[in-house]
Design a protein around this motif. Sequence first.
Motif, PDB file in Angstrom:
ATOM      1  N   THR A   5     -89.872 -17.545 -58.125  1.00  0.00           N
ATOM      2  CA  THR A   5     -91.269 -17.548 -57.730  1.00  0.00           C
ATOM      3  C   THR A   5     -91.503 -18.752 -56.833  1.00  0.00           C
ATOM      4  O   THR A   5     -91.249 -19.892 -57.241  1.00  0.00           O
ATOM      5  CB  THR A   5     -92.194 -17.627 -58.953  1.00  0.00           C
ATOM      6  OG1 THR A   5     -91.932 -16.487 -59.794  1.00  0.00           O
ATOM      7  CG2 THR A   5     -93.656 -17.623 -58.552  1.00  0.00           C
ATOM      8  N   LEU A   6     -91.950 -18.499 -55.621  1.00  0.00           N
ATOM      9  CA  LEU A   6     -92.228 -19.578 -54.690  1.00  0.00           C
ATOM     10  C   LEU A   6     -93.442 -20.352 -55.168  1.00  0.00           C
ATOM     11  O   LEU A   6     -94.486 -19.768 -55.461  1.00  0.00           O
ATOM     12  CB  LEU A   6     -92.480 -19.011 -53.290  1.00  0.00           C
ATOM     13  CG  LEU A   6     -92.717 -20.039 -52.185  1.00  0.00           C
ATOM     14  CD1 LEU A   6     -91.453 -20.860 -51.931  1.00  0.00           C
ATOM     15  CD2 LEU A   6     -93.162 -19.338 -50.917  1.00  0.00           C
ATOM     16  N   ASN A   7     -93.314 -21.668 -55.261  1.00  0.00           N
ATOM     17  CA  ASN A   7     -94.465 -22.516 -55.578  1.00  0.00           C
ATOM     18  C   ASN A   7     -94.323 -23.829 -54.826  1.00  0.00           C
ATOM     19  O   ASN A   7     -93.305 -24.077 -54.167  1.00  0.00           O
ATOM     20  CB  ASN A   7     -94.608 -22.720 -57.095  1.00  0.00           C
ATOM     21  CG  ASN A   7     -93.403 -23.392 -57.715  1.00  0.00           C
ATOM     22  OD1 ASN A   7     -92.930 -24.424 -57.246  1.00  0.00           O
ATOM     23  ND2 ASN A   7     -92.880 -22.783 -58.778  1.00  0.00           N
ATOM     24  N   SER A   8     -95.317 -24.666 -54.922  1.00  0.00           N
ATOM     25  CA  SER A   8     -95.311 -25.923 -54.164  1.00  0.00           C
ATOM     26  C   SER A   8     -94.151 -26.826 -54.557  1.00  0.00           C
ATOM     27  O   SER A   8     -93.635 -27.576 -53.729  1.00  0.00           O
ATOM     28  CB  SER A   8     -96.639 -26.654 -54.372  1.00  0.00           C
ATOM     29  OG  SER A   8     -97.700 -25.831 -53.946  1.00  0.00           O
ATOM     30  N   ASP A   9     -93.717 -26.769 -55.818  1.00  0.00           N
ATOM     31  CA  ASP A   9     -92.648 -27.642 -56.297  1.00  0.00           C
ATOM     32  C   ASP A   9     -91.261 -27.229 -55.828  1.00  0.00           C
ATOM     33  O   ASP A   9     -90.368 -28.066 -55.715  1.00  0.00           O
ATOM     34  CB  ASP A   9     -92.653 -27.705 -57.831  1.00  0.00           C
ATOM     35  CG  ASP A   9     -93.923 -28.328 -58.379  1.00  0.00           C
ATOM     36  OD1 ASP A   9     -94.552 -29.136 -57.668  1.00  0.00           O
ATOM     37  OD2 ASP A   9     -94.291 -27.994 -59.526  1.00  0.00           O
ATOM     38  N   ASP A  62    -101.701 -18.105 -53.837  1.00  0.00           N
ATOM     39  CA  ASP A  62    -101.155 -19.418 -54.184  1.00  0.00           C
ATOM     40  C   ASP A  62    -100.382 -20.033 -53.021  1.00  0.00           C
ATOM     41  O   ASP A  62    -100.316 -21.253 -52.883  1.00  0.00           O
ATOM     42  CB  ASP A  62    -100.207 -19.327 -55.383  1.00  0.00           C
ATOM     43  CG  ASP A  62    -100.944 -19.102 -56.692  1.00  0.00           C
ATOM     44  OD1 ASP A  62    -102.188 -19.195 -56.707  1.00  0.00           O
ATOM     45  OD2 ASP A  62    -100.269 -18.829 -57.696  1.00  0.00           O
ATOM     46  N   GLN A  63     -99.772 -19.193 -52.220  1.00  0.00           N
ATOM     47  CA  GLN A  63     -98.929 -19.658 -51.112  1.00  0.00           C
ATOM     48  C   GLN A  63     -99.532 -19.282 -49.757  1.00  0.00           C
ATOM     49  O   GLN A  63     -98.821 -18.941 -48.814  1.00  0.00           O
ATOM     50  CB  GLN A  63     -97.513 -19.085 -51.262  1.00  0.00           C
ATOM     51  CG  GLN A  63     -96.799 -19.550 -52.506  1.00  0.00           C
ATOM     52  CD  GLN A  63     -96.669 -21.064 -52.550  1.00  0.00           C
ATOM     53  OE1 GLN A  63     -96.264 -21.687 -51.580  1.00  0.00           O
ATOM     54  NE2 GLN A  63     -97.035 -21.658 -53.675  1.00  0.00           N
ATOM     55  N   ALA A  64    -100.843 -19.363 -49.652  1.00  0.00           N
ATOM     56  CA  ALA A  64    -101.543 -18.964 -48.426  1.00  0.00           C
ATOM     57  C   ALA A  64    -101.059 -19.743 -47.201  1.00  0.00           C
ATOM     58  O   ALA A  64    -100.979 -19.196 -46.097  1.00  0.00           O
ATOM     59  CB  ALA A  64    -103.055 -19.125 -48.603  1.00  0.00           C
ATOM     60  N   GLU A  65    -100.699 -21.018 -47.395  1.00  0.00           N
ATOM     61  CA  GLU A  65    -100.231 -21.802 -46.241  1.00  0.00           C
ATOM     62  C   GLU A  65     -98.861 -21.339 -45.760  1.00  0.00           C
ATOM     63  O   GLU A  65     -98.489 -21.577 -44.622  1.00  0.00           O
ATOM     64  CB  GLU A  65    -100.243 -23.305 -46.539  1.00  0.00           C
ATOM     65  CG  GLU A  65     -99.296 -23.758 -47.631  1.00  0.00           C
ATOM     66  CD  GLU A  65     -99.847 -23.604 -49.051  1.00  0.00           C
ATOM     67  OE1 GLU A  65     -99.188 -24.094 -49.984  1.00  0.00           O
ATOM     68  OE2 GLU A  65    -100.914 -22.995 -49.248  1.00  0.00           O
ATOM     69  N   VAL A  66     -98.109 -20.658 -46.613  1.00  0.00           N
ATOM     70  CA  VAL A  66     -96.819 -20.106 -46.186  1.00  0.00           C
ATOM     71  C   VAL A  66     -97.025 -18.750 -45.524  1.00  0.00           C
ATOM     72  O   VAL A  66     -96.561 -18.516 -44.410  1.00  0.00           O
ATOM     73  CB  VAL A  66     -95.840 -19.959 -47.377  1.00  0.00           C
ATOM     74  CG1 VAL A  66     -94.561 -19.241 -46.941  1.00  0.00           C
ATOM     75  CG2 VAL A  66     -95.514 -21.320 -47.968  1.00  0.00           C
ATOM     76  N   LEU A 137     -91.669 -20.745 -43.937  1.00  0.00           N
ATOM     77  CA  LEU A 137     -91.439 -21.875 -44.843  1.00  0.00           C
ATOM     78  C   LEU A 137     -91.274 -23.186 -44.078  1.00  0.00           C
ATOM     79  O   LEU A 137     -91.752 -24.236 -44.526  1.00  0.00           O
ATOM     80  CB  LEU A 137     -90.219 -21.620 -45.729  1.00  0.00           C
ATOM     81  CG  LEU A 137     -90.457 -20.663 -46.892  1.00  0.00           C
ATOM     82  CD1 LEU A 137     -89.143 -20.193 -47.486  1.00  0.00           C
ATOM     83  CD2 LEU A 137     -91.312 -21.327 -47.954  1.00  0.00           C
ATOM     84  N   ARG A 138     -90.615 -23.130 -42.925  1.00  0.00           N
ATOM     85  CA  ARG A 138     -90.447 -24.357 -42.118  1.00  0.00           C
ATOM     86  C   ARG A 138     -91.796 -24.880 -41.644  1.00  0.00           C
ATOM     87  O   ARG A 138     -92.013 -26.079 -41.582  1.00  0.00           O
ATOM     88  CB  ARG A 138     -89.536 -24.084 -40.905  1.00  0.00           C
ATOM     89  CG  ARG A 138     -88.070 -24.054 -41.227  1.00  0.00           C
ATOM     90  CD  ARG A 138     -87.202 -24.080 -39.983  1.00  0.00           C
ATOM     91  NE  ARG A 138     -87.389 -22.939 -39.107  1.00  0.00           N
ATOM     92  CZ  ARG A 138     -86.689 -21.807 -39.196  1.00  0.00           C
ATOM     93  NH1 ARG A 138     -85.756 -21.664 -40.123  1.00  0.00           N
ATOM     94  NH2 ARG A 138     -86.902 -20.814 -38.340  1.00  0.00           N
ATOM     95  N   ARG A 139     -92.702 -23.960 -41.297  1.00  0.00           N
ATOM     96  CA  ARG A 139     -94.012 -24.366 -40.762  1.00  0.00           C
ATOM     97  C   ARG A 139     -94.963 -24.851 -41.848  1.00  0.00           C
ATOM     98  O   ARG A 139     -95.879 -25.601 -41.556  1.00  0.00           O
ATOM     99  CB  ARG A 139     -94.660 -23.197 -40.018  1.00  0.00           C
ATOM    100  CG  ARG A 139     -94.054 -22.932 -38.663  1.00  0.00           C
ATOM    101  CD  ARG A 139     -94.944 -22.045 -37.832  1.00  0.00           C
ATOM    102  NE  ARG A 139     -95.076 -20.705 -38.349  1.00  0.00           N
ATOM    103  CZ  ARG A 139     -94.372 -19.654 -37.930  1.00  0.00           C
ATOM    104  NH1 ARG A 139     -93.489 -19.813 -36.976  1.00  0.00           N
ATOM    105  NH2 ARG A 139     -94.561 -18.467 -38.445  1.00  0.00           N
TER     106      ARG A 139
END
Length: 140
Positions: A5-9, A62-66, A137-139
């Motif tokens: 699960t992709l998360n900030s951590d 949760d991952q809107a910036e990605v 993910l890089r951005r």
Amino acid sequence: MHSHTLNSDNRDTIAQALGGDRWIVACLCAAWCGTCASYRAAFDGLAARHPDKHFVWIDIEDQAEVVGDLDVDNFPTLLIQRHDMVTFFGTMLPDPALAERLIQAQVSQSDDELAAQARSSDERRLWQQHCNLRALLRRA
């Protein structure tokens, strides 16, 4: 092996893992979506059957910036990618057998065949520009 699960951590760790040679299968969902909640076990089952691929679960809120401006019309939406080539992006019925067939159809093709498909339509050319998970993910 289950999906991650992709998360900030773990974003940097996942970004590094996706930089390798393995196929990427990402499911874009939302926590409030009942269909997504029930599909998660099936997605984890696919990951267990395909330990040679990276399976990533992404909550689009949760991952809107990605995910940014990815056009997710419905759930679950699958994104399948090899290297920096997006081979599939779209809504799937929450049926693991369909996802299994889709994955098999993608991985059975050569890189040349995949590249030809990636250029084969306006929609697929847009996938290359906007849906590349490694680039997103890089951005982020």
